[in-house]
Design an enzyme around this catalytic site. Structure first.
Site, mmCIF file in Angstrom:
data_model
loop_
_atom_site.group_PDB
_atom_site.id
_atom_site.type_symbol
_atom_site.label_atom_id
_atom_site.label_comp_id
_atom_site.label_asym_id
_atom_site.label_seq_id
_atom_site.Cartn_x
_atom_site.Cartn_y
_atom_site.Cartn_z
ATOM 1 C CG HIS A 1 48.657 40.039 44.953
ATOM 2 N ND1 HIS A 1 48.484 40.741 44.439
ATOM 3 C CD2 HIS A 1 48.064 39.320 45.704
ATOM 4 C CE1 HIS A 1 47.038 40.729 44.657
ATOM 5 N NE2 HIS A 1 46.759 40.343 45.119
ATOM 6 C CG MET B 1 39.814 42.038 47.917
ATOM 7 S SD MET B 1 40.264 41.028 48.451
ATOM 8 C CE MET B 1 41.830 40.352 48.404
ATOM 9 C CG MET C 1 38.891 42.097 41.447
ATOM 10 S SD MET C 1 41.121 41.326 41.984
ATOM 11 C CE MET C 1 40.587 39.088 42.706
ATOM 12 C CG MET D 1 40.222 39.289 51.790
ATOM 13 S SD MET D 1 40.103 37.185 51.151
ATOM 14 C CE MET D 1 40.848 37.134 50.000
ATOM 15 N N GLY E 1 40.360 32.179 47.589
ATOM 16 C CA GLY E 1 41.694 31.745 46.949
ATOM 17 C C GLY E 1 40.579 30.406 45.953
ATOM 18 N N GLY E 2 41.226 29.578 45.221
ATOM 19 C CA GLY E 2 41.145 28.414 44.837
ATOM 20 C C GLY E 2 39.736 28.836 43.420
ATOM 21 C CB SER F 1 48.253 35.646 45.832
ATOM 22 O OG SER F 1 47.349 35.800 47.163
ATOM 23 C CG ASP G 1 44.369 38.952 42.423
ATOM 24 O OD1 ASP G 1 44.619 37.711 42.778
ATOM 25 O OD2 ASP G 1 43.991 39.612 43.232
ATOM 26 N N GLY G 2 43.529 36.156 39.809
ATOM 27 C CA GLY G 2 42.409 34.690 40.264
ATOM 28 C C GLY G 2 42.144 33.984 39.168
ATOM 29 N N GLY H 1 37.542 37.124 47.380
ATOM 30 C CA GLY H 1 37.690 36.349 48.555
ATOM 31 C C GLY H 1 38.052 35.463 49.019
ATOM 32 C CG HIS I 1 43.717 42.854 45.877
ATOM 33 N ND1 HIS I 1 43.662 41.283 45.249
ATOM 34 C CD2 HIS I 1 42.868 43.615 45.861
ATOM 35 C CE1 HIS I 1 42.523 42.057 45.746
ATOM 36 N NE2 HIS I 1 42.253 43.099 45.332
ATOM 37 C CG ASP J 1 44.808 38.357 47.953
ATOM 38 O OD1 ASP J 1 44.736 39.554 46.721
ATOM 39 O OD2 ASP J 1 45.859 37.222 47.891
HETATM 40 C C1 DX5 Z 1 41.476 36.870 45.960
HETATM 41 C C2 DX5 Z 1 42.998 37.164 45.795
HETATM 42 C C3 DX5 Z 1 43.518 36.559 44.561
HETATM 43 C C4 DX5 Z 1 43.697 34.975 45.210
HETATM 44 C C5 DX5 Z 1 44.020 34.078 43.919
HETATM 45 O O1 DX5 Z 1 39.908 37.687 46.035
HETATM 46 O O2 DX5 Z 1 42.658 38.788 45.570
HETATM 47 O O3 DX5 Z 1 45.035 37.475 44.753
HETATM 48 O O4 DX5 Z 1 44.923 34.945 45.803
HETATM 49 O O5 DX5 Z 1 44.680 33.060 44.461
HETATM 50 P P1 DX5 Z 1 43.849 32.072 43.326
HETATM 51 O O6 DX5 Z 1 45.297 31.880 42.478
HETATM 52 O O7 DX5 Z 1 44.063 30.605 44.343
HETATM 53 O O8 DX5 Z 1 42.691 31.995 42.202
HETATM 54 ZN ZN ZN Z 2 44.362 39.671 45.082
#
Ligand code: DX5
Ligand code: ZN
Length: 221
Positions: free
Chosen positions: A35, A70, A139, A39, A146-147, A10, A177-178, A144, A68, A37
């Site tokens: 991937h 969101m 999910m 938002m 990462g990390g 991602s 994912d996540g 929203g 993806h 993201d």
């Molecule tokens: C979160 C995203 C994920 C995110 C995952 O809203 O949809 O794709 O990038 O990141 P990590 O791997 O850091 O949880």
């Molecule tokens: Zn994602």
């Protein structure tokens, strides 16, 4: 055991000033999808990127671009993402008033269609639509950012979804994912995931993108 597990880095955790190079590196390291993201600051409390970035990335990788969304009312933007070279578009069940129509739009534009479920959304919401979709995104964090830490209850949700798909003889892909790390990947794939999305564990890894991806590959195989 599942067929080969797919790895979908991602770009949310990539260095946006070197996005093309980093996507090329992940491609060379053996990623299966890229991937992306998207938002909107409404459906989730964060803003990222739109279709022009997808179009720019198209020339940096031959891999499927797994977008993806969101965002609220995703149907308004789907044609633009199709034009920019997206191969897979996932929308959230929670963001669509006319989900069936939205899925048909994605497919009509020649892309694979995915549906995502937030951690608190039950599998029953997919009951009438799963036959229409190519992939289901579970999910494992609140969308929203990462990390975040993997929500452990997701494992049971993945197993239950896997059973439902098997009972219905559907080959729908399960993407998780996540919060995925080298440590929790085995449990996630054993539960039934086919595709793993990883941001932080690949793009922010101390050992670099290539080594991080190889490490994940070893952990899943
Ligand atoms: C979160 C995203 C994920 C995110 C995952 O809203 O949809 O794709 O990038 O990141 P990590 O791997 O850091 O949880
Ligand atoms: Zn994602």
């Amino acid at each position: 055991m599942n067929s080969r597990i797919k790895i979908a880095p991602s770009i949310l955790s990539a260095d946006f000033a070197q996005l093309g190079e980093q996507v090329a590196e992940a491609t060379k390291a053996g990623a299966d999808y890229i991937h992306i993201d998207v938002m909107d600051g409404h459906f989730v409390p964060n803003i990222t990127i739109g279709a022009p970035v997808v179009a720019s990335l198209r020339s940096w990788t031959h891999l499927p671009l797994d977008v993806h969304l969101m965002i609220e009312q995703p149907e308004r933007y789907i044609p633009r993402f199709a034009d920019s070279g997206a191969n897979i578009i996932t929308v959230h069940v929670e963001a669509c008033s006319h989900l069936h129509q939205t899925i048909q739009l994605i497919k009509k534009l020649g892309m694979r269609a995915g549906v995502a479920l937030n951690p608190a959304s039950p599998l029953i919401l997919l009951d009438e639509i799963m036959i229409q979709v190519d992939l289901i995104v579970i999910m494992s964090v609140e969308p929203g950012f990462g990390g975040q830490a993997f929500i452990p209850e997701t494992l049971d949700k993945i197993s239950r979804l896997c059973k439902i798909l098997n009972n219905r003889e559907l080959a729908t892909e399960i993407e998780v994912d996540g919060g995925i790390t080298v440590n929790n990947t085995p449990r996630i794939t054993v539960a039934g995931a086919n595709t793993l999305v990883l941001g932080t564990s690949i793009f922010k890894a101390k050992e670099g993108i290539n080594q991080a991806l190889q490490g994940i590959r070893r952990a899943v195989n």
